[in-house]
Scaffold this motif. Structure first.
Motif, PDB file in Angstrom:
ATOM      1  N   ALA A 245       0.807  -1.225   0.000  1.00 36.35           N
ATOM      2  CA  ALA A 245       0.000   0.000   0.000  1.00 36.35           C
ATOM      3  C   ALA A 245       0.844   1.280   0.000  1.00 36.35           C
ATOM      4  N   TRP A 246       2.103   1.190   0.401  1.00 32.07           N
ATOM      5  CA  TRP A 246       2.973   2.379   0.356  1.00 32.07           C
ATOM      6  C   TRP A 246       3.203   2.831  -1.078  1.00 32.07           C
ATOM      7  N   ARG A 247       3.208   1.859  -1.996  1.00 36.30           N
ATOM      8  CA  ARG A 247       3.360   2.199  -3.412  1.00 36.30           C
ATOM      9  C   ARG A 247       2.200   3.087  -3.864  1.00 36.30           C
ATOM     10  N   ILE A 248       0.998   2.757  -3.409  1.00 31.62           N
ATOM     11  CA  ILE A 248      -0.189   3.511  -3.831  1.00 31.62           C
ATOM     12  C   ILE A 248      -0.087   4.957  -3.337  1.00 31.62           C
ATOM     13  N   LEU A 249       0.340   5.125  -2.074  1.00 33.25           N
ATOM     14  CA  LEU A 249       0.452   6.479  -1.523  1.00 33.25           C
ATOM     15  C   LEU A 249       1.364   7.346  -2.388  1.00 33.25           C
ATOM     16  N   GLY A 250       2.527   6.812  -2.746  1.00 42.32           N
ATOM     17  CA  GLY A 250       3.464   7.594  -3.558  1.00 42.32           C
ATOM     18  C   GLY A 250       2.904   7.890  -4.938  1.00 42.32           C
ATOM     19  N   GLN A 251       2.182   6.914  -5.474  1.00 38.93           N
ATOM     20  CA  GLN A 251       1.630   7.061  -6.817  1.00 38.93           C
ATOM     21  C   GLN A 251       0.527   8.119  -6.874  1.00 38.93           C
ATOM     22  N   GLU A 252      -0.102   8.386  -5.740  1.00 33.80           N
ATOM     23  CA  GLU A 252      -1.165   9.400  -5.725  1.00 33.80           C
ATOM     24  C   GLU A 252      -0.649  10.771  -6.169  1.00 33.80           C
ATOM     25  N   THR A 253       0.661  10.974  -6.064  1.00 29.64           N
ATOM     26  CA  THR A 253       1.205  12.285  -6.433  1.00 29.64           C
ATOM     27  C   THR A 253       0.989  12.605  -7.912  1.00 29.64           C
ATOM     28  N   TYR A 254       0.749  11.557  -8.722  1.00 35.45           N
ATOM     29  CA  TYR A 254       0.410  11.820 -10.130  1.00 35.45           C
ATOM     30  C   TYR A 254      -0.826  12.721 -10.187  1.00 35.45           C
TER      31      TYR A 254
END
Ligand SMILES: *Cc1c(COP(=O)(O)O)cnc(C)c1O
Ligand SMILES: [Zn+2]
Length: 490
Positions: A245-254
Motif C-alpha cells: 500500500a505504500w506504493r499507492i500512496l506515492g503514486q497518488e502524487t500523479y
C-alpha cells in the motif's frame, strides 16, 4: 529560495514535521493494523490493504486554499527531501520524517500539450504527462520512492535490518525497485521475478545494471505475482509490488501534480490511464478523492481507464451496468504490445471496485469509465503521437487510442480537456516499433503496419570512405552529399 525569504505566514509550514496516524486498513473487513510492520494482506481475511490517515485533523484544520498555496510555495524551496513526491508530504505520508525520504529525481514530470495538428486530428485539446521522464523511465518510481522511503524509515528506527526486497514485474516495477534498493546500499538487497521473454531487453538490462538478483520464470506476470505472494507469506521479505500500500500512496502524487499543473481547475477535465495491475488507477482515484475531501479542488475530473482487448479483465467487469450483478473474472492474457499492462488478474481490483463507487458518489454522477482498444490501435496511436513530438511508449499509445475510443463512445466530449498518461519512455519499448517498421509482428498480436507510419534508414555513399587527408576525400564528400540531396529531393 531560502526559508526566511518566503512570506512570514507560510514559513512555519514549509518544512513538514511528522504527524498524523497512518494505519493499514483492510478493504474487505475494515481491520486496522499498525504501520510499524511490513504487511501486504489482512491477517484476518486476506483482503488487500490501503493506508489511511486516522488523524487528519491538522489537514482539515486548514483550508484547501492554504494547502494549494503551500504546495505552490514548496516549488521554490531547495530542501532536497521535498523536491520529489514528498512536496505533498502531508497528503502522501505525513508520519514520514524528512531524513527518511529517498529522492532520486522522481515526480514533477512535464505535462506536454499536443501540437495543434494532433489536437485537430483527435478533436479536443489534450496533454501527455511524460512519466517516462522519471529516473527509471516509468511512473513506477513514484510509488517506489514512497515504499523505499518507508523501508529506510524502518531501518533508521531499527525496526528492520538487512531487508530483502522482492517483486514480480512486467518490467518497469523491477527496474524501479532495483534502482531505489541499489541506492540504499547493503541494507536492502533486491530480487526481481520476471516472466521469461516477456519484458523488453531494455527493461531487463535495468535491474541487472542496478545489481539486483534477476530470476526469470516461465509463464506470464500473473504467475510471477503468485510466486512472489507465496514468498511474502512464507519468508521474511519486503514485497515491492503495488499490493504494497505504500506504493499507492506515492503514486497518488500523479493526481496531485496534474491538479497543481492546471491550477487546481479540474472541471471539464478527463484523465486517461492504461490499466494493468490497476495500482495506478487506484492511486489516481484515491489521490483526487483526497484533493476533493480536503478542499483543494472543487470538482473531480473524469477518469477513463484503458485496456487492451488482449488483457481486459477490468473492462469486462464494468461491461455489466448493474453494480450488483458484476462479477470479477480473471482473464487469460494474449500477447500485447502494451506489455507492461498485460495482466489478467489485477491485484488492485478490490481497491478499484471500492474507489470507483466512492468516486462516482462524490461526483454525483458516473465519472469513471473503462474503454477497450485493439493492439493495432495502440501501435498506430503510439507512432502517431511520437511523430508529433511526443515520447509515448506503447502504454502511452494505449492512452491515446483510449481517448479516441472514449470520444467515439461519447464517454468524453470535445468540450473537455484530456490528460493522457505516457507511463514509460518510448525507448523501453522500441522493439515493438521495430516490429512495426519491419512488419514482423508474430500473428498473435494481429498488428499490420500502416505504410504512412513506417520508417527505415536509407543509405547514401558507396565504398569505403577515404581518409580525411586523402586527395580523393573531397570527391567522396561531394558525391555522397549529392546522393543525400537526391534522397531529400533538394
Ligand atoms: C506498470 C505499468 C502500467 C500498468 O500500471 P498498473 O498500475 O499496473 O495498472 C502501464 N504502463 C507502464 C509503462 C507500466 O510500467
Ligand atoms: Zn480483512
Amino acid at each position: 529560495m531560502e526559508l526566511q525569504d518566503f512570506p512570514k505566514a507560510i514559513q512555519p509550514h514549509l518544512l513538514p514535521v511528522p504527524r498524523g496516524e497512518l494505519e493499514y486498513t483492510c478493504l474487505a473487513c475494515r481491520r486496522r493494523e499498525a504501520i510499524d510492520q511490513l504487511l501486504y494482506t489482512c491477517p484476518d481475511c486476506g483482503g488487500v490493504l490501503l493506508i489511511e490517515n486516522r488523524d487528519d485533523r491538522f489537514i482539515q484544520a486548514r483550508s484547501g486554499a492554504h494547502w494549494r498555496r503551500l504546495f505552490d510555495y514548496r516549488r521554490m524551496l531547495t530542501e532536497p527531501a521535498l523536491q520529489g513526491i514528498f512536496r505533498y508530504q502531508e497528503l502522501v505520508a505525513p508520519v514520514m520524517p524528512l531524513k527518511a525520504v529517498l529522492y532520486l529525481g522522481e515526480g514533477h514530470t512535464p505535462l506536454i500539450q499536443a501540437n495543434p495538428a494532433l489536437i485537430r486530428r483527435i478533436g479536443l485539446p489534450f496533454y501527455f504527462k511524460n512519466e517516462g521522464q522519471n529516473p527509471s523511465a516509468s511512473f513506477k518510481d513514484r510509488g517506489m520512492a514512497c515504499a523505499l522511503s518507508y523501508l529506510q524509515y524502518l531501518l533508521q528506527a531499527k525496526k528492520q535490518k538487512n531487508i530483502l526486497a522482492v517483486c514480480a514485474s512486467t518490467g518497469d516495477t523491477s527496474a524501479s525497485a532495483a534502482l531505489y534498493a541499489a541506492y540504499l546500499g547493503d541494507e536492502v538487497r533486491s530480487a526481481v521475478l520476471l516472466p521469461q521473454g516477456k519484458v523488453t531487453p531494455q527493461q531487463l538490462s535495468q535491474p541487472l545494471g542496478s545489481g539486483a538478483t534477476v530470476i526469470e520464470i516461465p509463464g506470464v506476470f500473473d504467475d510471477c505475482m503468485k510466486i512472489v505472494e507465496y514468498l511474502s507469506e512464507h519468508y521474511p521479505v519486503a514485497l515491492l509490488n503495488s499490493k504494497n500500500a505504500w506504493r499507492i500512496l506515492g503514486q497518488e502524487t500523479y493526481a496531485f501534480e496534474v491538479a497543481q499543473a492546471l491550477d487546481y481547475q479540474c472541471d471539464r477535465l478527463a484523465l486517461l490511464v492504461p490499466i494493468g495491475n490497476a495500482g495506478n488507477i487506484t492511486a489516481i482515484l484515491s489521490g483526487f478523492l483526497k484533493l476533493a475531501r480536503y478542499g483543494l479542488i472543487a470538482s473531480l475530473p473524469k477518469i477513463v481507464g484503458v485496456q487492451s482487448r488482449h488483457a481486459n479483465p477490468v473492462y469486462q467487469y464494468y461491461l455489466e451496468s448493474a453494480p450488483r450483478k458484476r462479477v470479477f473474472k480473471p482473464v487469460a492474457v494474449r500477447p500485447s504490445v502494451a506489455q507492461a499492462a498485460m495482466i489478467g488478474n489485477p491485484v488492485s481490483m478490490p481497491r478499484v471496485i471500492q474507489l470507483v463507487e466512492q468516486y462516482n458518489e462524490w461526483s454525483g454522477r458516473r465519472n469513471v469509465f473503462i474503454v477497450e482498444v485493439k493492439e493495432q490501435e495502440i501501435m498506430d496511436h503510439m507512432l502517431l503521437a511520437n511523430r508529433n513530438g511526443h515520447i509515448a511508449c506503447t502504454q502511452g499509445g494505449e492512452s491515446l487510442a483510449g481517448l479516441v475510443q472514449a470520444l467515439k463512445e461519447k464517454k468524453i466530449s470535445r468540450r473537455e480537456t484530456a490528460v493522457l498518461a505516457a507511463t514509460a519512455h518510448a525507448l523501453k519499448f522500441s522493439g515493438f516499433q521495430d516490429m512495426y517498421f519491419h512488419n514482423s509482428f508474430p500473428p498473435g498480436f494481429a498488428v499490420r503496419p500502416k505504410r504512412s507510419l513506417q520508417n527505415a534508414p536509407r543509405a547514401a555513399g558507396t565504398g569505403i570512405p577515404p581518409r580525411a587527408n586523402d586527395p580523393a576525400y573531397p570527391r567522396f564528400v561531394a558525391q555522397t552529399a549529392g546522393q543525400v540531396a537526391k534522397l531529400l529531393k533538394l
